[in-house]
Write a protein that holds these residues in place. Structure first.
Motif, PDB file in Angstrom:
ATOM      1  N   TYR A   1       9.663  -1.033  -7.235  1.00 44.47           N
ATOM      2  CA  TYR A   1       8.514  -0.103  -7.244  1.00 44.47           C
ATOM      3  C   TYR A   1       7.378  -0.728  -8.058  1.00 44.47           C
ATOM      4  O   TYR A   1       6.722  -0.090  -8.870  1.00 44.47           O
ATOM      5  CB  TYR A   1       8.901   1.302  -7.712  1.00 44.47           C
ATOM      6  CG  TYR A   1       9.686   1.423  -9.008  1.00 44.47           C
ATOM      7  CD1 TYR A   1      11.075   1.392  -9.015  1.00 44.47           C
ATOM      8  CD2 TYR A   1       9.040   1.640 -10.222  1.00 44.47           C
ATOM      9  CE1 TYR A   1      11.788   1.545 -10.197  1.00 44.47           C
ATOM     10  CE2 TYR A   1       9.741   1.810 -11.407  1.00 44.47           C
ATOM     11  CZ  TYR A   1      11.123   1.743 -11.392  1.00 44.47           C
ATOM     12  OH  TYR A   1      11.821   1.903 -12.562  1.00 44.47           O
ATOM     13  N   TYR A   2       7.145  -1.996  -7.762  1.00 46.03           N
ATOM     14  CA  TYR A   2       6.217  -2.856  -8.494  1.00 46.03           C
ATOM     15  C   TYR A   2       4.832  -2.229  -8.672  1.00 46.03           C
ATOM     16  O   TYR A   2       4.284  -2.189  -9.774  1.00 46.03           O
ATOM     17  CB  TYR A   2       6.111  -4.188  -7.740  1.00 46.03           C
ATOM     18  CG  TYR A   2       5.224  -5.220  -8.396  1.00 46.03           C
ATOM     19  CD1 TYR A   2       5.763  -6.173  -9.245  1.00 46.03           C
ATOM     20  CD2 TYR A   2       3.860  -5.251  -8.175  1.00 46.03           C
ATOM     21  CE1 TYR A   2       4.971  -7.121  -9.851  1.00 46.03           C
ATOM     22  CE2 TYR A   2       3.055  -6.190  -8.781  1.00 46.03           C
ATOM     23  CZ  TYR A   2       3.606  -7.125  -9.610  1.00 46.03           C
ATOM     24  OH  TYR A   2       2.790  -8.062 -10.222  1.00 46.03           O
TER      25      TYR A   2
ATOM     26  N   ASN B   1       7.490  -2.612   6.503  1.00 44.84           N
ATOM     27  CA  ASN B   1       6.441  -3.229   7.315  1.00 44.84           C
ATOM     28  C   ASN B   1       6.003  -2.215   8.373  1.00 44.84           C
ATOM     29  O   ASN B   1       6.740  -1.931   9.310  1.00 44.84           O
ATOM     30  CB  ASN B   1       7.000  -4.503   7.959  1.00 44.84           C
ATOM     31  CG  ASN B   1       6.009  -5.184   8.893  1.00 44.84           C
ATOM     32  OD1 ASN B   1       4.974  -4.628   9.250  1.00 44.84           O
ATOM     33  ND2 ASN B   1       6.321  -6.413   9.280  1.00 44.84           N
ATOM     34  N   ILE B   2       4.817  -1.641   8.183  1.00 43.87           N
ATOM     35  CA  ILE B   2       4.290  -0.697   9.175  1.00 43.87           C
ATOM     36  C   ILE B   2       3.037  -1.313   9.793  1.00 43.87           C
ATOM     37  O   ILE B   2       2.046  -1.540   9.100  1.00 43.87           O
ATOM     38  CB  ILE B   2       3.969   0.682   8.547  1.00 43.87           C
ATOM     39  CG1 ILE B   2       5.236   1.297   7.923  1.00 43.87           C
ATOM     40  CG2 ILE B   2       3.358   1.636   9.578  1.00 43.87           C
ATOM     41  CD1 ILE B   2       5.024   2.585   7.163  1.00 43.87           C
TER      42      ILE B   2
ATOM     43  N   LEU C   1       2.315  -4.229   4.526  1.00 47.15           N
ATOM     44  CA  LEU C   1       3.428  -3.917   3.626  1.00 47.15           C
ATOM     45  C   LEU C   1       3.152  -2.578   2.930  1.00 47.15           C
ATOM     46  O   LEU C   1       2.098  -2.401   2.306  1.00 47.15           O
ATOM     47  CB  LEU C   1       3.587  -5.034   2.586  1.00 47.15           C
ATOM     48  CG  LEU C   1       4.775  -4.928   1.644  1.00 47.15           C
ATOM     49  CD1 LEU C   1       6.095  -5.024   2.383  1.00 47.15           C
ATOM     50  CD2 LEU C   1       4.705  -6.018   0.575  1.00 47.15           C
ATOM     51  N   ARG C   2       4.068  -1.657   3.060  1.00 47.42           N
ATOM     52  CA  ARG C   2       3.896  -0.315   2.471  1.00 47.42           C
ATOM     53  C   ARG C   2       5.025  -0.055   1.475  1.00 47.42           C
ATOM     54  O   ARG C   2       6.165  -0.463   1.713  1.00 47.42           O
ATOM     55  CB  ARG C   2       3.973   0.777   3.540  1.00 47.42           C
ATOM     56  CG  ARG C   2       3.063   0.556   4.711  1.00 47.42           C
ATOM     57  CD  ARG C   2       1.723   1.168   4.482  1.00 47.42           C
ATOM     58  NE  ARG C   2       0.820   0.810   5.570  1.00 47.42           N
ATOM     59  CZ  ARG C   2      -0.429   1.238   5.657  1.00 47.42           C
ATOM     60  NH1 ARG C   2      -0.932   2.030   4.741  1.00 47.42           N
ATOM     61  NH2 ARG C   2      -1.205   0.858   6.657  1.00 47.42           N
ATOM     62  N   THR C   3       4.686   0.673   0.396  1.00 52.78           N
ATOM     63  CA  THR C   3       5.718   1.125  -0.529  1.00 52.78           C
ATOM     64  C   THR C   3       5.889   2.622  -0.349  1.00 52.78           C
ATOM     65  O   THR C   3       4.917   3.376  -0.454  1.00 52.78           O
ATOM     66  CB  THR C   3       5.384   0.777  -1.999  1.00 52.78           C
ATOM     67  OG1 THR C   3       6.210   1.575  -2.861  1.00 52.78           O
ATOM     68  CG2 THR C   3       3.925   0.998  -2.366  1.00 52.78           C
TER      69      THR C   3
ATOM     70  N   VAL D   1       0.849  -1.189   0.000  1.00 50.90           N
ATOM     71  CA  VAL D   1       0.000   0.000   0.000  1.00 50.90           C
ATOM     72  C   VAL D   1       0.884   1.238   0.000  1.00 50.90           C
ATOM     73  O   VAL D   1       1.904   1.275   0.688  1.00 50.90           O
ATOM     74  CB  VAL D   1      -0.897  -0.002   1.265  1.00 50.90           C
ATOM     75  CG1 VAL D   1      -1.839   1.191   1.267  1.00 50.90           C
ATOM     76  CG2 VAL D   1      -1.668  -1.309   1.351  1.00 50.90           C
ATOM     77  N   ARG D   2       0.493   2.271  -0.754  1.00 52.01           N
ATOM     78  CA  ARG D   2       1.343   3.463  -0.793  1.00 52.01           C
ATOM     79  C   ARG D   2       1.178   4.268   0.491  1.00 52.01           C
ATOM     80  O   ARG D   2       0.106   4.279   1.099  1.00 52.01           O
ATOM     81  CB  ARG D   2       1.021   4.326  -2.015  1.00 52.01           C
ATOM     82  CG  ARG D   2      -0.384   4.882  -2.058  1.00 52.01           C
ATOM     83  CD  ARG D   2      -0.618   5.710  -3.279  1.00 52.01           C
ATOM     84  NE  ARG D   2       0.278   6.861  -3.314  1.00 52.01           N
ATOM     85  CZ  ARG D   2       0.193   7.843  -4.219  1.00 52.01           C
ATOM     86  NH1 ARG D   2      -0.731   7.785  -5.156  1.00 52.01           N
ATOM     87  NH2 ARG D   2       1.020   8.860  -4.195  1.00 52.01           N
ATOM     88  N   ILE D   3       2.240   4.932   0.883  1.00 48.61           N
ATOM     89  CA  ILE D   3       2.156   5.778   2.068  1.00 48.61           C
ATOM     90  C   ILE D   3       1.702   7.183   1.655  1.00 48.61           C
ATOM     91  O   ILE D   3       1.799   7.553   0.493  1.00 48.61           O
ATOM     92  CB  ILE D   3       3.495   5.863   2.835  1.00 48.61           C
ATOM     93  CG1 ILE D   3       4.622   6.338   1.898  1.00 48.61           C
ATOM     94  CG2 ILE D   3       3.849   4.539   3.457  1.00 48.61           C
ATOM     95  CD1 ILE D   3       5.784   6.903   2.650  1.00 48.61           C
TER      96      ILE D   3
END
Lengths: 59, 315
Positions: B114-115, B17-18, B22-24, A36-38
């Motif tokens: 950056y999938y 990992n927040i 999973l975060r990009t 998920v994008r931040i």
């Protein structure tokens, strides 16, 4: 043990194994997760400059 | 695959990992956007002579000690000296059109890290009749790779060596996933070109070059273009000399003798090694000087002299 009892026990065991496997499959994390994008970039941003020329980077 | 602890980032530094999710952190934040000649990727059999909007974010899932772009591939998003643009997939597609580019490349670092940005941009680009190109090390699992390939038209994939030991020592990776990605990409029907960076003393033995060329021929087909690229001392590998033209010419000769139809030399000035010749009648088809097309004789996707079909996407 009669043949009927044996078959019942065999079916019950197979069903228990199947239910257990199903439970494990549901509990296991998926192998492919989309990130998920931040909301905010953690680094420094820059304004969009002239992009019409080639990049200095390889590739 | 890397396991990411809570609050930590993965090998790539950009997937975090927040709180268990999973975060990009680089989605929509490329550090480089530029219009390159497509020959720079290098892609020699895909829309030759056209410009390609090229984009990258920071981060990479490999850590090659010879990386040519290490300033961005091994950077953290937090690094102050590498700044990023704010550019949504919609804006990226609009920029591609504004710059009259028929295609969009995800390149420089590795689009695999950056999938999600690559995938969403590629979907939009396809809807806008823009072709999508990946320049990648191909170090990815089968399932996400298959999903991404649906939106891809061409790829240049590195095959850095035919030795697993080389991948482990130089790139902190392994060979098998790369080979699988190459085979899957070719089988999916996209145009595939392969690049091998020849590094003196590490992967320049004639036997290794021959084995690599044989693998490409058997698994990807003789028509798959293979680029032997010259190494320059960079990053953590400044102790080795640049690859000589002689070594690259020898590599080209070996790969051709193994039966590959299109073998090229890059990163050094070479007249013959940059041109495309017909594998049938051996006549010159495309003459290149650096990244410039001097002449292109291909007609209707084939040789004008013997009419042999030439592997590629020509319009």
């Amino acid at each position: 043990m009669t043949r009927r009892k044996f078959i019942r026990r065999l079916i019950a065991t197979a069903m228990a194994i199947f239910a257990g496997a199903l439970w494990l499959a549901c509990k296991a994390p998926p192998r492919f997760v989309r990130a998920v994008r931040i909301k905010q970039y953690p680094g420094v941003l820059k304004p969009l400059e002239d992009i019409s020329g080639p990049s200095k980077w390889s590739g | 695959m890397c396991l990411i602890e809570a609050g930590q980032s993965g090998e790539c530094r950009v997937r975090v990992n927040i709180d268990g999710a999973l975060r990009t952190v680089v989605y929509g934040y490329p550090c480089s956007i530029a219009v390159d000649p497509i020959e720079k990727k290098p892609l020699f059999h895909f829309l030759p002579g056209t410009g390609i909007l090229s984009v990258a974010t920071v981060g990479c899932n490999l850590h090659c000690t010879n990386c040519q772009n290490w300033e961005i591939s091994q950077a953290n998003p937090e690094d102050e000296d590498i700044r990023a643009y704010s550019c949504s997939p919609e804006k990226l597609v609009a920029l591609t059109k504004q710059n009259n580019c028929p295609s969009l490349a995800y390149t420089y670092t590795d689009p695999i890290v950056y999938y999600e940005y690559t995938s969403d941009s590629a979907k939009l680009a396809r809807e806008a009749n823009i072709r999508n190109v990946l320049v990648t090390a191909g170090y990815i699992n089968a399932e996400p790779w298959k999903k991404l390939l649906r939106y891809v038209d061409a790829a240049n994939i590195d095959l850095k060596s035919i030795s697993d030991d080389f991948y482990r020592r130089v790139c902190s990776a392994t060979l098998k996933p790369v080979q699988n990605a190459l085979v899957m990409a070719k089988a999916s029907g996209i145009l595939v070109e392969v690049t091998n960076l020849v590094i003196p003393t590490l992967n320049d033995e004639p036997e290794q070059i021959g084995e690599l060329a044989r693998w490409v021929k058997v698994n990807l087909g003789a028509e798959t273009p293979l680029h032997f690229s010259g190494f320059y001392p960079r990053y953590k590998m400044r102790n080795l000399p640049p690859t000589s033209l002689k070594t690259l010419e020898k590599a080209r000769q070996i790969a051709k003798s193994e039966g590959l139809d299109y073998v090229y030399i890059g990163n050094v000035a070479s007249k013959e090694g940059q041109n495309t010749y017909c594998p049938g009648c051996k006549k010159l088809l495309i003459e290149r000087s650096g990244f410039t097309i001097m002449q292109n004789r291909i007609r209707g996707g084939g040789c004008p002299d013997c009419e042999r079909e030439i592997y590629g996407v020509w319009k």
